[in-house]
Design an enzyme around this catalytic site. Sequence first.
Site, PDB file in Angstrom:
ATOM      1  N   LYS A  59      -7.834  -1.108  -5.545  1.00 43.17           N
ATOM      2  CA  LYS A  59      -7.578  -2.212  -4.618  1.00 43.17           C
ATOM      3  C   LYS A  59      -8.728  -3.180  -4.899  1.00 43.17           C
ATOM      4  CE  LYS A  59      -6.042  -4.371  -0.857  1.00 43.17           C
ATOM      5  NZ  LYS A  59      -4.678  -4.828  -0.543  1.00 43.17           N
TER       6      LYS A  59
ATOM      7  N   THR B 294       0.842  -1.209   0.000  1.00 40.12           N
ATOM      8  CA  THR B 294       0.000   0.000   0.000  1.00 40.12           C
ATOM      9  C   THR B 294       0.873   1.253   0.000  1.00 40.12           C
ATOM     10  OG1 THR B 294      -1.653  -1.209   1.247  1.00 40.12           O
ATOM     11  CG2 THR B 294      -1.902   1.170   1.184  1.00 40.12           C
ATOM     12  N   ILE B 295       1.926   1.233   0.826  1.00 38.03           N
ATOM     13  CA  ILE B 295       2.830   2.387   0.869  1.00 38.03           C
ATOM     14  C   ILE B 295       3.461   2.595  -0.515  1.00 38.03           C
ATOM     15  CG2 ILE B 295       5.053   3.175   1.832  1.00 38.03           C
ATOM     16  CD1 ILE B 295       2.769   3.466   3.833  1.00 38.03           C
TER      17      ILE B 295
HETATM   18  N1  ATP Z   1       8.964   2.063   5.055  1.00 39.94           N
HETATM   19  C1  ATP Z   1       8.132   1.992   6.086  1.00 39.94           C
HETATM   20  N2  ATP Z   1       8.416   2.601   7.258  1.00 39.94           N
HETATM   21  C2  ATP Z   1       7.592   2.517   8.301  1.00 39.94           C
HETATM   22  N3  ATP Z   1       6.435   1.825   8.298  1.00 39.94           N
HETATM   23  C3  ATP Z   1       6.095   1.204   7.160  1.00 39.94           C
HETATM   24  C4  ATP Z   1       6.915   1.233   6.010  1.00 39.94           C
HETATM   25  N4  ATP Z   1       6.313   0.518   5.034  1.00 39.94           N
HETATM   26  C5  ATP Z   1       5.178   0.059   5.556  1.00 39.94           C
HETATM   27  N5  ATP Z   1       5.024   0.459   6.823  1.00 39.94           N
HETATM   28  C6  ATP Z   1       3.916   0.118   7.722  1.00 39.94           C
HETATM   29  O1  ATP Z   1       3.876  -1.311   7.769  1.00 39.94           O
HETATM   30  C7  ATP Z   1       2.546  -1.772   7.667  1.00 39.94           C
HETATM   31  C8  ATP Z   1       2.405  -2.663   6.424  1.00 39.94           C
HETATM   32  O2  ATP Z   1       2.558  -1.865   5.266  1.00 39.94           O
HETATM   33  P1  ATP Z   1       1.481  -1.934   4.102  1.00 39.94           P
HETATM   34  O3  ATP Z   1       0.112  -1.798   4.679  1.00 39.94           O
HETATM   35  O4  ATP Z   1       1.875  -0.965   3.043  1.00 39.94           O
HETATM   36  O5  ATP Z   1       1.722  -3.439   3.624  1.00 39.94           O
HETATM   37  P2  ATP Z   1       0.838  -4.277   2.577  1.00 39.94           P
HETATM   38  O6  ATP Z   1       1.785  -5.185   1.873  1.00 39.94           O
HETATM   39  O7  ATP Z   1       0.037  -3.336   1.779  1.00 39.94           O
HETATM   40  O8  ATP Z   1      -0.105  -5.106   3.556  1.00 39.94           O
HETATM   41  P3  ATP Z   1      -1.483  -5.871   3.160  1.00 39.94           P
HETATM   42  O9  ATP Z   1      -1.067  -7.211   2.673  1.00 39.94           O
HETATM   43  O10 ATP Z   1      -2.191  -5.924   4.485  1.00 39.94           O
HETATM   44  O11 ATP Z   1      -2.202  -5.064   2.140  1.00 39.94           O
HETATM   45  C9  ATP Z   1       1.649  -0.532   7.651  1.00 39.94           C
HETATM   46  O12 ATP Z   1       1.187  -0.285   8.942  1.00 39.94           O
HETATM   47  C10 ATP Z   1       2.572   0.557   7.172  1.00 39.94           C
HETATM   48  O13 ATP Z   1       2.166   1.806   7.675  1.00 39.94           O
HETATM   49 MG    MG Z   2      -2.014  -3.156   1.628  1.00 47.45          MG
END
Ligand code: ATP
Ligand code: MG
EC number: 6.3.3.3
Length: 236
Positions: A38, A17-18
Amino acid sequence: MGRGYFITGTDTGVGKTIVAGGLAALYKDKGLDAGVMKPVATGCKRINNALVSEDAVFLKRAAEVDDEYALINPVSLEQPLAPTVAARLSNTKIDLEKIRMNYDSLCEKHDYLIIEGVGGLLVPIEAYYFVVDLASEMELPIIVVCRSNLGTINHTLLTVSYAREHGLDVKGIIMNDIKENGDDVVKKTSADEIQRLTGLPLLGIIPFDKRLDVTQFNKEALLNIFRDKIDKDIII
Ligand SMILES: Nc1ncnc2c1ncn2[C@@H]1O[C@H](COP(=O)(O)OP(=O)(O)OP(=O)(O)O)[C@@H](O)[C@H]1O
Ligand SMILES: [Mg+2]
């Protein structure tokens, strides 16, 4: 539509997501029109009797689009489980046709699309229909988000190898520091090994930064970090 990317990851919680939000913000910053999607979200929160995905809300804000929420996130499930399981537990069926229709509408509306998958490539969406099948149907190149700590070489090579076996075009890798105080030697050597063994470009390493929080959107931090850390010339 020109093109865009399907953002997948080596696992859940690796930073898809980030990364998807950061890329959408970069497109916007360059004056390009990128929509976001999404297609399937699990672990949605119930707000005023509607299920809302934090990921979809984050993506919409990052891309600064006025598309209706339901267009961006056609399938919203409450349980934080694999889509097939979450659907079964809530007695619903995942509507693949709705996903396809929304995808087509978004393609017509925008010049580029940034799609966030769900979990990794072998997450089941429908009986024997997986995220890899959805990515294939959308015909977008994929970007693999991986973590930076030990074990990432194995997970990333497995993901890239599976994607290629299924005919997906893998554009590159983005490594993301989801944990504070990671081991720099592990990070650097893993990034080198992943590039050597896949032949893919490393499109960026995103550092750990508390301001990169899906629940608290911080546009300025997101954009500054992605401007600085992402190889924009290859991606955009
Ligand atoms: N570089 C970063 N620094 C600090 N926190 C981060 C970083 N990248 C991601 N996070 C945090 O880690 C968590 C997981 O990130 P994210 O939600 O983007 O993962 P995802 O792969 O999209 O997860 P999902 O499978 O649930 O969709 C979130 O709470 C996000 O805010
Ligand atoms: Mg995500």
